[in-house]
Design a protein around this motif. Structure first.
Motif, PDB file in Angstrom:
ATOM      1  N   ALA A  70       7.045 -19.585  37.691  1.00  0.00           N
ATOM      2  CA  ALA A  70       8.135 -19.667  36.711  1.00  0.00           C
ATOM      3  C   ALA A  70       9.391 -19.004  37.253  1.00  0.00           C
ATOM      4  N   ALA A  71       9.225 -17.869  37.919  1.00  0.00           N
ATOM      5  CA  ALA A  71      10.364 -17.166  38.496  1.00  0.00           C
ATOM      6  C   ALA A  71      11.007 -17.999  39.601  1.00  0.00           C
ATOM      7  N   TRP A  72      10.190 -18.541  40.482  1.00  0.00           N
ATOM      8  CA  TRP A  72      10.713 -19.309  41.622  1.00  0.00           C
ATOM      9  C   TRP A  72      11.479 -20.546  41.153  1.00  0.00           C
ATOM     10  N   SER A  73      10.965 -21.202  40.124  1.00  0.00           N
ATOM     11  CA  SER A  73      11.543 -22.478  39.694  1.00  0.00           C
ATOM     12  C   SER A  73      12.739 -22.326  38.766  1.00  0.00           C
ATOM     13  N   SER A  74      12.940 -21.153  38.154  1.00  0.00           N
ATOM     14  CA  SER A  74      13.893 -21.043  37.050  1.00  0.00           C
ATOM     15  C   SER A  74      15.358 -21.060  37.463  1.00  0.00           C
ATOM     16  N   ASN A  75      15.685 -20.907  38.735  1.00  0.00           N
ATOM     17  CA  ASN A  75      17.047 -21.150  39.239  1.00  0.00           C
ATOM     18  C   ASN A  75      17.049 -22.198  40.345  1.00  0.00           C
ATOM     19  N   PHE A  76      15.878 -22.724  40.682  1.00  0.00           N
ATOM     20  CA  PHE A  76      15.760 -23.682  41.771  1.00  0.00           C
ATOM     21  C   PHE A  76      16.508 -24.981  41.454  1.00  0.00           C
ATOM     22  N   PHE A  77      16.602 -25.302  40.166  1.00  0.00           N
ATOM     23  CA  PHE A  77      17.211 -26.574  39.783  1.00  0.00           C
ATOM     24  C   PHE A  77      18.729 -26.527  39.698  1.00  0.00           C
ATOM     25  N   TYR A  78      19.354 -25.360  39.839  1.00  0.00           N
ATOM     26  CA  TYR A  78      20.807 -25.280  39.699  1.00  0.00           C
ATOM     27  C   TYR A  78      21.570 -26.133  40.720  1.00  0.00           C
ATOM     28  N   PRO A  79      21.237 -26.087  42.023  1.00  0.00           N
ATOM     29  CA  PRO A  79      21.984 -26.936  42.962  1.00  0.00           C
ATOM     30  C   PRO A  79      21.918 -28.412  42.604  1.00  0.00           C
ATOM     31  N   TYR A  80      20.745 -28.860  42.184  1.00  0.00           N
ATOM     32  CA  TYR A  80      20.622 -30.263  41.805  1.00  0.00           C
ATOM     33  C   TYR A  80      21.476 -30.575  40.582  1.00  0.00           C
ATOM     34  N   GLN A  81      21.394 -29.740  39.559  1.00  0.00           N
ATOM     35  CA  GLN A  81      22.128 -30.006  38.326  1.00  0.00           C
ATOM     36  C   GLN A  81      23.637 -29.867  38.525  1.00  0.00           C
TER      37      GLN A  81
END
Length: 438
Positions: free
Chosen positions: A243-254
């Motif tokens: 959950a920690a790893w994924s919770s900002n991982f999507f920012y570059p894509y978005q």
């Protein structure tokens, strides 16, 4: 007549040392600093036409953030909130000034160094913030207090989104944002740095029932080193890791591959207003579920995980439908907020929904962290570890985007990472959250 308990509750709303006032104050600090930073990065490329300098500076930022996020809880326990927050907030002003410099000289070295320093500062700020919003509130209102913080914090993104929208309304798509945009962000960040002095240490904060957050103020280096090492073997912390790893991982894509790829300059600022506004709505909604939906705390946690999992699946499925329409090698004509019909409405609603999900997902995780313990020192370590791992994921994600990995591949990885985290959070709530102290 008014009972003593009611008198205490009424007076606590105006007490400077009440948990509610302190959570509001840390919300205002984050409104001015990371809130404005979010608006800046949410425009795609930090407002620059060429995303390279921004992507590289953000990679440096999240690399140091990963280290100092983990160390941040220990540093907070040693230094206390004032020094920790002051050091953290001041780096936001420096980073924004580096982009102002880049607007004129196009040398990315300053931006990369400033990004690395901001990672150090952000690690300190978010460790302090995590300790405050998870340990200061009363046990049965942690979801509510977290949603109050998240609403104030994300108002920074809303106001911050208006700055580039207004100041760049008539600028061409081929231009970067103007100097006034960066100067406006720097003014807000400077105010946030000064506001950090208003935060009280946990031993001086008194909850509505008269209890204090903790009797300890300062720790020591040897104790924190030992406790830090223990985190890597703590099953509760390890279950939080995906959950920690994924919770900002999507920012570059978005930010870059949806907002930056599909919309023109002024509309990206317009979208940022609604992206961060959606976060306010999402945090209030999940906060209600986590505090008031059911009597038993563990049941509320399980329901919250299922709700976010279902909503996340639906939103990422919508992202897949949107992504099938274009690719990095076949970009459509840039959309403007004044465009009529579904061409603008569909991608706009998707981007709004991404913001909604982000707030619900992170608020849920913070609630789970807060339900694992009550002591400020323990929770500062948990929160610091969460932010450190979150930032490590973000550092990788920004370089994934910089190396031109296909948009579709990025979407699938983002969807997969968040999906993996839901069953592990479910197990963590089932085994780690107790119903006592509802």
């Amino acid at each position: 007549m008014v009972s003593n308990g009611e008198e205490t509750r009424k007076s606590s709303c105006g007490r400077y040392n009440s948990a509610l006032v302190q959570v509001i104050l840390i919300g205002l600090v984050c409104f001015c600093c990371p809130g404005m930073f979010n608006a800046l990065s949410g425009m795609g490329g930090g407002g620059q036409v060429n995303h390279t300098a921004s992507n590289n500076s953000l990679t440096a930022l999240y690399t140091t953030f990963a280290i100092f996020g983990i160390l941040g809880g220990a540093i907070y326990n040693i230094l206390g909130p004032h020094l920790t927050l002051l050091a953290g907030c001041s780096t936001y002003v420096l980073y924004t000034s580096s982009l102002l410099y880049y607007n004129h000289h196009h040398h990315q070295a300053f931006a990369i160094v400033a990004g690395a320093l901001l990672g150090v500062g952000a690690g300190l700020l978010w460790a302090a913030q995590g300790a405050i919003i998870t340990s200061y509130p009363p046990t049965n209102r942690k979801g509510t207090y977290i949603s109050i913080f998240w609403t104030i914090f994300n108002m920074g993104g809303v106001i911050g989104g208006l700055i580039p929208f207004i100041l760049n309304y008539h600028r061409s798509e081929a231009a970067s944002v103007n100097d006034g945009t960066y100067i406006g962000f720097m003014c807000f960040m400077s105010v946030g740095t000064l506001l950090s002095f208003a935060i009280l240490p946990p031993c001086k904060v008194v909850r509505d029932d008269g209890t204090r957050c903790t009797n300890m103020l300062y720790s020591n280096v040897s104790t924190e080193c030992v406790e830090l090492l223990k985190l890597f073997f703590n099953w509760k912390v390890l279950l939080m890791l995906p959950a920690a790893w994924s919770s900002n991982f999507f920012y570059p894509y978005q930010f870059n591959d949806v907002n930056g790829a599909l919309f023109n300059l002024r509309t990206r600022g317009f979208n940022s207003v609604f992206y961060w506004g959606a976060q306010m709505v999402g945090s209030v909604g999940i906060g209600y579920v986590m505090d008031f939906s059911f009597e038993r705390r563990r049941v509320r946690g399980l329901v919250g995980v299922v709700l976010v999992a279902v909503l996340g699946t639906v939103i990422w499925a919508g992202g897949l439908a949107n992504q099938l329409r274009y690719s990095s090698n076949d970009l459509p004509q840039k959309l403007d907020f004044r465009d009529s019909g579904s061409h603008f409405a569909g991608p706009f609603i998707l981007y709004f929904s991404f913001g909604l999900l982000d707030a619900m997902f992170q608020s849920l995780v913070y609630w789970v962290i807060g339900a694992l313990a009550d002591d400020s020192q323990i929770l500062s370590r948990y929160s610091g570890f969460f932010k450190g791992m979150q930032s490590a994921g973000a550092a990788v994600a920004w370089q994934v985007d910089e190396h031109k990995v296909s948009f579709m591949s990025q979407l699938i990885v983002n969807w997969g990472l968040t999906t993996i985290s839901y069953p592990l959070l479910f197990v963590l709530v089932m085994l780690g959250v107790k119903d006592q102290g509802q």
